[in-house]
Design a protein around this motif. Structure first.
Motif, PDB file in Angstrom:
ATOM      1  N   ASN A 148       2.278   6.220  -2.880  1.00 52.30           N
ATOM      2  CA  ASN A 148       3.330   7.114  -3.403  1.00 52.30           C
ATOM      3  C   ASN A 148       3.289   7.148  -4.940  1.00 52.30           C
ATOM      4  OD1 ASN A 148       5.516   8.303  -1.413  1.00 52.30           O
ATOM      5  ND2 ASN A 148       4.736   6.414  -0.511  1.00 52.30           N
ATOM      6  N   ALA A 149       3.082   5.980  -5.542  1.00 52.87           N
ATOM      7  CA  ALA A 149       3.057   5.907  -7.013  1.00 52.87           C
ATOM      8  C   ALA A 149       1.913   6.746  -7.580  1.00 52.87           C
ATOM      9  CB  ALA A 149       2.932   4.459  -7.472  1.00 52.87           C
TER      10      ALA A 149
ATOM     11  N   ILE B 135       6.549   6.073 -11.684  1.00 55.10           N
ATOM     12  CA  ILE B 135       7.595   6.737 -10.886  1.00 55.10           C
ATOM     13  C   ILE B 135       8.802   5.822 -10.706  1.00 55.10           C
ATOM     14  CG2 ILE B 135       5.980   8.252  -9.639  1.00 55.10           C
ATOM     15  CD1 ILE B 135       6.553   6.447  -7.155  1.00 55.10           C
ATOM     16  N   LEU B 136       8.658   4.587 -11.123  1.00 57.69           N
ATOM     17  CA  LEU B 136       9.801   3.654 -11.108  1.00 57.69           C
ATOM     18  C   LEU B 136      10.104   3.303 -12.556  1.00 57.69           C
ATOM     19  CD1 LEU B 136       9.459   0.784  -8.492  1.00 57.69           C
ATOM     20  CD2 LEU B 136      11.191   2.580  -8.605  1.00 57.69           C
ATOM     21  N   PHE B 137      11.349   3.435 -12.934  1.00 54.57           N
ATOM     22  CA  PHE B 137      11.719   3.210 -14.329  1.00 54.57           C
ATOM     23  C   PHE B 137      12.666   2.023 -14.441  1.00 54.57           C
ATOM     24  CE2 PHE B 137      10.995   7.707 -13.532  1.00 54.57           C
ATOM     25  CZ  PHE B 137       9.960   7.960 -14.418  1.00 54.57           C
TER      26      PHE B 137
ATOM     27  N   THR C 156       0.831  -1.211   0.000  1.00 53.12           N
ATOM     28  CA  THR C 156       0.000   0.000   0.000  1.00 53.12           C
ATOM     29  C   THR C 156       0.866   1.262   0.000  1.00 53.12           C
ATOM     30  OG1 THR C 156      -1.749  -1.170   1.175  1.00 53.12           O
ATOM     31  CG2 THR C 156      -1.803   1.226   1.279  1.00 53.12           C
ATOM     32  N   THR C 157       1.881   1.283   0.844  1.00 54.95           N
ATOM     33  CA  THR C 157       2.689   2.498   0.975  1.00 54.95           C
ATOM     34  C   THR C 157       3.311   2.881  -0.372  1.00 54.95           C
ATOM     35  OG1 THR C 157       3.167   1.866   3.244  1.00 54.95           O
ATOM     36  CG2 THR C 157       4.599   3.532   2.261  1.00 54.95           C
ATOM     37  N   ALA C 158       3.970   1.903  -1.000  1.00 53.57           N
ATOM     38  CA  ALA C 158       4.612   2.177  -2.286  1.00 53.57           C
ATOM     39  C   ALA C 158       3.577   2.627  -3.317  1.00 53.57           C
ATOM     40  CB  ALA C 158       5.340   0.933  -2.779  1.00 53.57           C
TER      41      ALA C 158
ATOM     42  N   VAL D  27       1.393  11.204   4.521  1.00 56.47           N
ATOM     43  CA  VAL D  27       2.669  11.862   4.208  1.00 56.47           C
ATOM     44  C   VAL D  27       2.888  12.052   2.688  1.00 56.47           C
ATOM     45  CG1 VAL D  27       5.140  11.885   4.710  1.00 56.47           C
ATOM     46  CG2 VAL D  27       3.549  10.898   6.368  1.00 56.47           C
ATOM     47  N   PRO D  28       2.571  11.070   1.828  1.00 54.85           N
ATOM     48  CA  PRO D  28       2.784  11.318   0.390  1.00 54.85           C
ATOM     49  C   PRO D  28       2.016  12.541  -0.110  1.00 54.85           C
ATOM     50  CG  PRO D  28       2.385   8.993   0.776  1.00 54.85           C
ATOM     51  CD  PRO D  28       2.112   9.698   2.079  1.00 54.85           C
ATOM     52  N   TRP D  29       0.764  12.709   0.356  1.00 55.60           N
ATOM     53  CA  TRP D  29      -0.036  13.859  -0.095  1.00 55.60           C
ATOM     54  C   TRP D  29       0.497  15.158   0.503  1.00 55.60           C
ATOM     55  CZ3 TRP D  29      -2.445  12.397  -4.159  1.00 55.60           C
ATOM     56  CH2 TRP D  29      -2.961  11.114  -4.248  1.00 55.60           C
ATOM     57  N   GLN D  30       0.938  15.072   1.758  1.00 56.68           N
ATOM     58  CA  GLN D  30       1.545  16.243   2.402  1.00 56.68           C
ATOM     59  C   GLN D  30       2.778  16.689   1.600  1.00 56.68           C
ATOM     60  OE1 GLN D  30       4.147  15.368   5.738  1.00 56.68           O
ATOM     61  NE2 GLN D  30       2.769  16.593   7.019  1.00 56.68           N
ATOM     62  N   GLN D  31       3.596  15.720   1.216  1.00 59.67           N
ATOM     63  CA  GLN D  31       4.824  16.055   0.482  1.00 59.67           C
ATOM     64  C   GLN D  31       4.501  16.559  -0.924  1.00 59.67           C
ATOM     65  OE1 GLN D  31       7.925  16.165   1.978  1.00 59.67           O
ATOM     66  NE2 GLN D  31       6.556  15.851   3.712  1.00 59.67           N
ATOM     67  N   LEU D  32       3.499  15.954  -1.549  1.00 55.81           N
ATOM     68  CA  LEU D  32       3.103  16.430  -2.880  1.00 55.81           C
ATOM     69  C   LEU D  32       2.644  17.882  -2.788  1.00 55.81           C
ATOM     70  CD1 LEU D  32       2.472  15.656  -5.926  1.00 55.81           C
ATOM     71  CD2 LEU D  32       0.112  15.335  -5.139  1.00 55.81           C
ATOM     72  N   ALA D  33       1.821  18.166  -1.758  1.00 54.13           N
ATOM     73  CA  ALA D  33       1.327  19.534  -1.574  1.00 54.13           C
ATOM     74  C   ALA D  33       2.504  20.499  -1.403  1.00 54.13           C
ATOM     75  CB  ALA D  33       0.393  19.605  -0.364  1.00 54.13           C
ATOM     76  N   LEU D  34       3.488  20.099  -0.607  1.00 56.27           N
ATOM     77  CA  LEU D  34       4.654  20.975  -0.401  1.00 56.27           C
ATOM     78  C   LEU D  34       5.404  21.194  -1.713  1.00 56.27           C
ATOM     79  CD1 LEU D  34       5.984  19.527   2.991  1.00 56.27           C
ATOM     80  CD2 LEU D  34       4.985  21.802   2.619  1.00 56.27           C
ATOM     81  N   GLN D  35       5.578  20.118  -2.459  1.00 52.19           N
ATOM     82  CA  GLN D  35       6.341  20.229  -3.710  1.00 52.19           C
ATOM     83  C   GLN D  35       5.611  21.052  -4.768  1.00 52.19           C
ATOM     84  OE1 GLN D  35       7.507  16.340  -5.157  1.00 52.19           O
ATOM     85  NE2 GLN D  35       8.460  15.805  -3.204  1.00 52.19           N
TER      86      GLN D  35
END
Ligand code: PLP
Length: 582
Positions: free
Chosen positions: A271-272, A421-423, A266-268, A300-308
């Motif tokens: 984030n994806a 997001i993974l290549f 779920t976590t990964a 946290v992923p949404w928090q970080q996306l918002a910051l970015q």
């Protein structure tokens, strides 16, 4: 036309192929398919043109067509070649079926009958099956361009559906002890002579024997990397993986297994989605809406996306009893909201969120909805189509399956508009020196070597759950929840967090006055009652509750009424002991 007509005449006919096949046993049929490939005329190097490549194929496939110029329903001649002999064999079957026919004959041709008669399922992997679908689509697309519009009305697209599975029928009566017997870890005597009362399934559920056996079967009998090899192990692995993918699609009522990607958890996966979809769609000034009951994985992923992205993270207000305050949803869900991401069930409060309503309200303002199904999918029936969710994400290890595998479901167009997001390997369509293009979903989200054994094990777990019946499991868990809640509430100083039993799933997080959750969990373990303590990766929620941590008991299919009794009596014992020592 002349050279093409000659080319078609050189080809074997379907009748000849059928005749040969009928006289051969399975192994020789597979060899014959290869030999057909050897006999197919090859393209010269200058004919292997990029513009003629068929996409979606694992190997290189070039396909060209020429139609009679004079007719309104022209005869179309096809030529094709591949760098793989087995694919050249399949091409021969396709050309024998389609080449030299009129456009409308091609569109009417039931190609699936040809494949069924040749029993192609036995010879081609699911990945090749996608390539075959790509070739059929290209041929039909060419025919469609040439067909007279009056002669033909378009039926639904031809689905080259070779890989299907049947789902076990649910049992009618819920026999708890019989269910429990499937779990070896629960049927052991521990060093202290006790049997485990496992109440931490919210973190990870135990695995039934069939899942353990399936993983062992793969390791011992046919393990190989996936989507790479044509040798028999590779082909078997591909088929097992696609079967698992289909089982999972059916389990959540997805339209197609192509909408199911295997991930690591779920976590990964959140984030994806947050970065793969979010980076392309969330802009400065936009809003992302989540809730304070989210696990950090959906926070946290949404928090970080918002910051970015210079976007704003907002929260749906909650009621005092730990539900979403739907009356105040309009205060925070606005035209600025691009995405609403919410758990199906809280991993602390057990609160079950109204996903169908949230999805409708999100869509009304043009937002998408992402559902963290880590807790909800194992405990209640999920229907992604009825709920109209854009993305649903969950983990195998909470669904009686292995660790290390998770699922990304997405609506077809949402997956299309999500960047990887993974290549790396497997997720590409073409790699050039200076840029690359992506494979269609789900491969786009499956870079590198997959958690192969785990994904196949998850398929077995889904079979097991389906065999018992998720609705029956849910009812059973809710009965345990009701009993446990009633009995725990009688213990003086004990507070249960979250809404009433009818609005939640089988999770109870509680505190006892003057008892630290960790001390309590250690005392419970003395009675082999295995619970979890702490903030459960939900710090903002615990801040809201005004406590640093809680003790959590979470129930699953294998828990019994005796487990509830053991929990309650162990809590009473622990309270007495801890208070006496003070
Ligand atoms: N979301 C919820 C609601 C959870 O309960 C959990 C795990 O407890 C996660 C996400 C994270 O799942 P995983 O650790 O499998 O990535």
């Amino acid at each position: 036309m002349a050279d093409l007509a000659t080319y078609t005449q050189m080809l074997i006919t379907t009748e000849e192929i059928f005749e040969e096949f009928e006289d051969l046993d399975t192994r020789d049929q597979s060899q014959y398919l290869l030999e057909l490939g050897y006999d197919l005329p090859r393209f010269a190097l200058e004919e292997q043109r990029e513009c003629d490549l068929v996409h979606g194929c694992q190997s290189q496939v070039w396909l060209t067509a020429r139609a009679e110029e004079t007719s309104s329903d022209p005869v179309i001649e096809f030529r094709a070649d591949s760098d793989a002999e087995i694919v050249r064999g399949l091409i021969t079957v396709l050309l024998a079926s389609y080449s030299g026919k009129t456009a409308s004959e091609i569109l009417r041709l039931p190609i699936i009958d040809v494949f069924t008669r040749l029993q192609l399922k036995q010879y081609i992997s699911p990945q090749r099956h996608n390539g075959l679908q790509g070739m059929v689509d290209r041929i039909r697309e060419i025919a469609r361009r040439h067909a007279p519009c009056t002669a033909y009305t378009e039926p639904s697209p031809v689905q080259v559906q070779l890989h299907t599975d049947t789902v076990a029928q649910p049992a009618t009566v819920y026999d708890t002890l019989a269910v429990r017997r499937h779990f070896p870890v629960l049927n052991q005597l521990l060093d202290d002579g006790l049997t485990p009362v496992f109440l931490d399934s919210g973190a990870s559920a135990q695995k039934p024997q069939v899942v353990i056996d399936k993983e062992r079967e793969v390791e011992e009998q046919y393990f190989a990397n996936a989507y790479r090899g044509r040798y028999r192990f590779g082909a078997r692995i591909d088929e097992e993986l696609e079967n698992a993918r289909q089982k999972i699609a059916t389990f959540i009522s997805a339209e197609s297994s192509r909408q199911i990607a295997f991930t690591s958890g779920t976590t990964a996966t959140i984030n994806a989605v947050a970065f793969g979809w979010g980076n392309a769609h969330v802009e400065e000034g936009d809003e992302i809406l989540i809730t304070e009951m989210e696990h950090h994985a959906n926070f946290v992923p949404w928090q970080q996306l918002a910051l970015q992205r210079n976007a704003t993270l907002r929260f749906i207000p909650m009621t005092n009893d730990g539900r979403l305050d739907m009356n105040r949803l309009d205060d925070v869900l606005t035209k600025k909201t691009k995405v609403l991401s919410v758990c199906g069930m809280s991993n602390v409060l057990g609160t079950v969120n109204p996903i169908t309503e949230l999805a409708a309200r999100a869509h009304d303002v043009g937002a998408i909805i992402v559902v963290d199904g880590a807790q909800s999918v194992p405990h209640q029936v999920t229907n992604v189509v009825a709920d109209d969710v854009d993305f649903l994400i969950f983990s195998g290890h909470k669904l009686y399956g292995p660790t290390g595998v998770g699922i990304l479901y997405g609506k077809a167009d949402r997956l299309e508009e999500t960047d990887p997001i993974l290549f790396g390997g497997h997720m590409i369509d073409r790699v050039y020196r200076d840029h690359s293009t992506w494979a269609a979903p789900p491969a786009r989200f499956e870079a590198g070597t997959l958690p192969i054994v785990q994904a196949i094990g998850l398929g077995a777990a889904v079979d097991w759950v389906t065999g018992i019946g998720l609705a029956s499991i849910h009812e059973h868990e809710q009965r345990l929840l009701q009993t446990a809640t009633e009995q725990l509430q009688r213990i003086p100083g004990l507070t249960i967090f979250g809404p009433s039993v009818d609005r939640k799933g089988a999770i109870i997080s509680f505190r006892i006055d003057d008892v630290h959750p960790e001390d309590l969990a250690i005392m419970l373990d003395r009675r082999a009652v295995l619970t979890r303590h702490g903030h459960h990766c939900a710090m903002p929620l615990h801040d809201l509750l005004g406590v640093s941590g809680t003790t959590r008991a979470s129930f699953a299919a294998y828990n019994t009424k005796d487990d509830v009794t053991a929990l309650v009596s162990a809590v009473e014992y622990a309270c007495d002991e801890l208070k006496r020592r003070r």
